[in-house]
Each structure stands twice: as C-alpha cells, then as structure tokens.
Design an enzyme around this catalytic site. Structure first.
Site, PDB file in Angstrom:
ATOM      1  CB  CYS A   1      -5.080   3.192  -4.881  1.00 13.63           C
ATOM      2  SG  CYS A   1      -4.144   1.644  -4.827  1.00 13.63           S
TER       3      CYS A   1
ATOM      4  CB  CYS B   1      -0.917  -0.003   1.226  1.00  9.49           C
ATOM      5  SG  CYS B   1      -1.906   1.492   1.366  1.00  9.49           S
TER       6      CYS B   1
END
Length: 324
Positions: free
Chosen positions: A228, A77
């Site tokens: 993201c 992430c």
C-alpha cells in the site's frame, strides 16, 4: 457497454485503469462502485485491488479517483497514483505533471529505473495530518504517536496519521510480525467498532537496519495486500520520528510485492513524502459489461512484456529479506 482498460501494478498492488478523458463513458457514481465490485472480483477473468478512473481536471493534468474492490472510494492511493502518473505523462509526452486527487493536487515525475527495465515514477504523498479527527480515531486526545491503545493490544505501541488515507502503524519485531496479531487487530478496527468508525489501514513495520524497513499492510476495503503506497509512506515517516531513519534521506521500503523508496521531507512543521517505485503494465483489455445483469466478458486482451523485469526485482527482494 464496452470498456477499454489497462491492468497494471505498483509493488504488486494491482489496479484496472479506465480512461474517462479519452473515452465517452458516462458513469454514474453508482456505476463506478458496481464496476469496482464486478471487475475486481478475484474469481472473475480480471480481478484487482481496485479501479483507477482517470478523468479531466480543471486545474491539473488529470484527475484520479480510486475505487476499492468492495466498491468504496479511497481518498488516495500511492501505488495507483504512480500508474496514473505514467499513463498521463506518456499521453502528454512529458516527464512530469500534476494529478488532482480527492484531497490535493500532487506532483508526479518520471525517474530513473528503480531496477533495469522497470518503469519508475515518483509521486508526492500529502497532506499529512496527525490529528485524530482527520482519520477519524475516537480517543480522548488530539494525537497518537508511539502510544498504546489498550483496547487493541497490551504489547504494541501505535501511531496514527492521515496521508490523507487513515493509517494505524506499529513498529514490531519478527515474532509479532509472524503472529496472528495484525489480522486480529485489523479485522476488529475494520468491522463496526467504537475507535475507527470509518475503518483504518493497519501496518506492521519491521526495521531491518538504517535505511531499510519492511512493511506489511491490511488495507481498508481490500484486506492484506502486497503493498500500500500511502502505508509505506506513512510508515517511513513514523520510522523517522522514532529515529530509526533520517528525514531527507532515501529509505528502501520492502513489501510482499517488491520494494519502493520513500523520502520524508519537513518544511515549516509540515511533512510530505516522496514515493518512488514501479508503474508496471500487465495487459490491456476490452470488456463488454452489462451493469443490469452484473456481468461482463473479456472480448480482447493483449499482454505487455514488462512483468518479467519486475519479477527479477522481486527475486532480489526475497533474497534480501531472507538474509535479513
């Protein structure tokens, strides 16, 4: 069980940070999944896209594990890594470090503020793979770069890559971006389907002009998100491969949560991406959790003052996008 945490965000992609290095927590694997579903629930007193568990590492300055709001674990992430980078660098009183993730040890460093009074960190996004088996994507070919997938769309061309999270990316125009096409495709490939057995992150990318792109992402395990990090990194790489941007040159990546910068590098045929953006703290809190009853209560909470500066950045971003 009493848990101390910090809530923060990278480009509006928000997370709860839980430090297992400095606290005597003894979470089982199931506990982490349950905590993610419980604490990240948007209808609760906290709510977030996921939890970042900060752990000891035998060969790096710390280890990051990422659990999405649905309880699934992500291999990486980028937005979350910036928060972990800040947390660990500040704890160690250093300007740079190395963070262990599921697939690789990644370099991180503090950078000059992306915008006045917005704490900014650079993180390495790698490894990068175009092998469909690494996503996985079940097509009778080894790679997919700017090609059609007839089962998904007759009008769009897609590129697929793992960084190491799986991403499906399409360069689109304004009408396609504003249509329901992305939602329809994203929901299809993240439900039981023959193409992506493990699901996939789906990004629509609009080129604004050289050096500037907009990325909108449906994130596996989350849904549409403000941003993201790995998707913005992967999207930047795809725009370089399509000659919309240049390798080794900064790319401003705009998103619904703000903006970041990405720099794509190539060395001996391998790619890596630098992701540079905010690591903003919202508040710190103490919660009392009962895992058996699947409940929690916030017993203490204190706000940080950093969000005001980030909101000014967001205002400038929205103004730029409206002009574009």
């Amino acid at each position: 069980m009493q848990i101390d945490l910090i809530k923060g965000h990278g480009s509006g992609n928000d997370f709860l940070l839980i430090d297992e290095k400095a606290n005597p927590y003894t979470f089982s694997e199931n506990d982490r999944a349950v905590l993610a579903r419980l604490l990240c629930n948007r209808h609760s007193d906290l709510g977030a896209d996921g939890i970042l568990f900060i752990m000891n590492s035998n060969h790096a300055d710390g280890k990051m594990r990422v659990f999405n709001a649905d309880g699934s674990e992500a291999s990486m992430c980028g937005n979350g890594l910036r928060l972990v980078a800040r947390y660990i660098c500040e704890k160690l009183q250093r300007q740079e470090g190395v963070i262990e993730t599921m697939k690789a040890n990644l370099r991180v460093s503090k950078q000059a503020d992306l915008y006045p009074n917005v704490p900014t960190y650079q993180v390495e996004i790698s490894p990068v793979s175009f092998k469909l088996t690494d996503l996985p994507l079940k097509l009778n070919q080894p790679t997919l770069v700017n090609e059609k997938i007839p089962e998904l769309s007759s009008e769009l061309s897609f590129s697929a890559l793992a960084v190491p999270n799986p991403h499906l990316i399409a360069i689109v125009d304004t009408d396609q971006l504003q249509s329901e096409l992305q939602r329809q495709i994203s929901e299809r490939v993240n439900e039981p389907n023959e193409l992506f057995p493990d699901g996939v992150n789906v990004s629509f990318v609009k080129s604004i002009n050289p050096g500037n792109i907009y990325v909108n992402t449906f994130e596996r395990g989350v849904g549409f998100t403000n941003a993201c990090g790995t998707a913005m990194s992967a999207s930047s790489l795809i725009t370089c491969l399509q000659n919309l941007n240049e390798i080794d040159q900064p790319i401003n990546v705009y998103n619904n949560g703000g903006k970041v910068q990405c720099v794509v590098h190539r060395s001996e045929g391998d790619y890596s991406i630098d992701l540079i953006g905010n690591a903003t703290y919202l508040y710190q809190a103490t919660v009392e959790v009962d895992l058996e009853k699947n409940s929690f209560a916030v017993t203490n909470k204190g706000d940080f003052s950093e969000q005001m500066a980030y909101q000014k950045l967001q205002t400038e971003v929205q103004s730029f996008l409206q002009k574009g």
